[in-house]
Write a protein that holds these residues in place. Sequence first.
Motif: not given
Length: 267
Positions: A184-204
């Motif tokens: 789960t990302p903590i305050a992800p930045m999602n702009t034209t400068a930075y791109r990150s997933f904004t939701s949780s991802i699940l791993l096996p």
Amino acid sequence: MNRKIFIYANDSEMSRKTEKNLKQKLDSSGFTLLPSYRADADLLVCIGGDGTFLEVIHRFDFPPMPIIGINTGHLGFFQEIMPSMLDDFIFNYSQGRYSIQQLSTVKIAVKTKEGISQHVGLNEVIIKGQSTCSVHLNISIGGSFIERFSGDGLLIATPAGSTAYNYSLGGSIVDPRLNILQVTPIAPMNTTAYRSFTSSILLPSDLSLGVVTDAGSKQEGLSVVYDGYTADYAEIEEIEVSFSDTLVNLMRFENYDFWTKVKSKFL
Ligand code: NAP
Ligand code: MN
């Protein structure tokens, strides 16, 4: 019934009272009370809240025996019974009327110039900056580069920890019967400068998460937080987060149901 029981209680008045009460009852039922923790105890009783439960887990380095929690704290998600249920508990335990809920854990291996340090979390591990600046982390999954994360940090929760900090961050509640890790990302930045997933991802359970600090960004040290305990690292070469073999064995009684518990604590 010569079973050896160790009781761990926090300092609250209610916990002390419950401990005294339970000791008398167990003693007169023929159980052996251990004066200090031993790895060969048959049962560990933890009196307090979830915070006390996490404390006992870490203080005794993930005890292998069944643990029963008595809730005198606030939320009590790990805790199974209330102080008013001591007689029922002793009866059910004596009769073998219980099941063991096995909780999986998450491990984080931090590689520095000095070597590799490892920490284990029952709820979660967190990778974050030491200052208020954002962190930039190159993330790989199963060895393949996936994203350059920018934001406050990353939280990797076990199913048991999904209802704790993970939930406050907008992560999903996970049934502990599922063997997954939630990133789960903590305050992800999602702009034209930075791109990150904004939701949780699940791993096996057989995929691990690799993290290296971004070489291009000036990066101060990172903190690794496991169940609320912090370890600071000045210079990290590489981090690996993966499913751990260590299990925590929680004693649950007949009427325990994960989703009923979620409902009673959250809705
Ligand atoms: P704390 O700050 O007193 O705990 C915060 C709350 O989380 C307490 O109400 C605690 O329950 C509850 N909690 C702990 N584990 C839980 C779980 N698996 N499911 C649901 N709730 C849970 O610190 P603490 O008591 O030592 O607990 C450490 C944990 O706090 C960390 O592992 C982290 O998950 C959580 N935390 C949450 C936030 C947030 O939500 N913003 C921030 C920092 C840390 P009790 O009242 O029974 O102790
Ligand atoms: Mn607490």
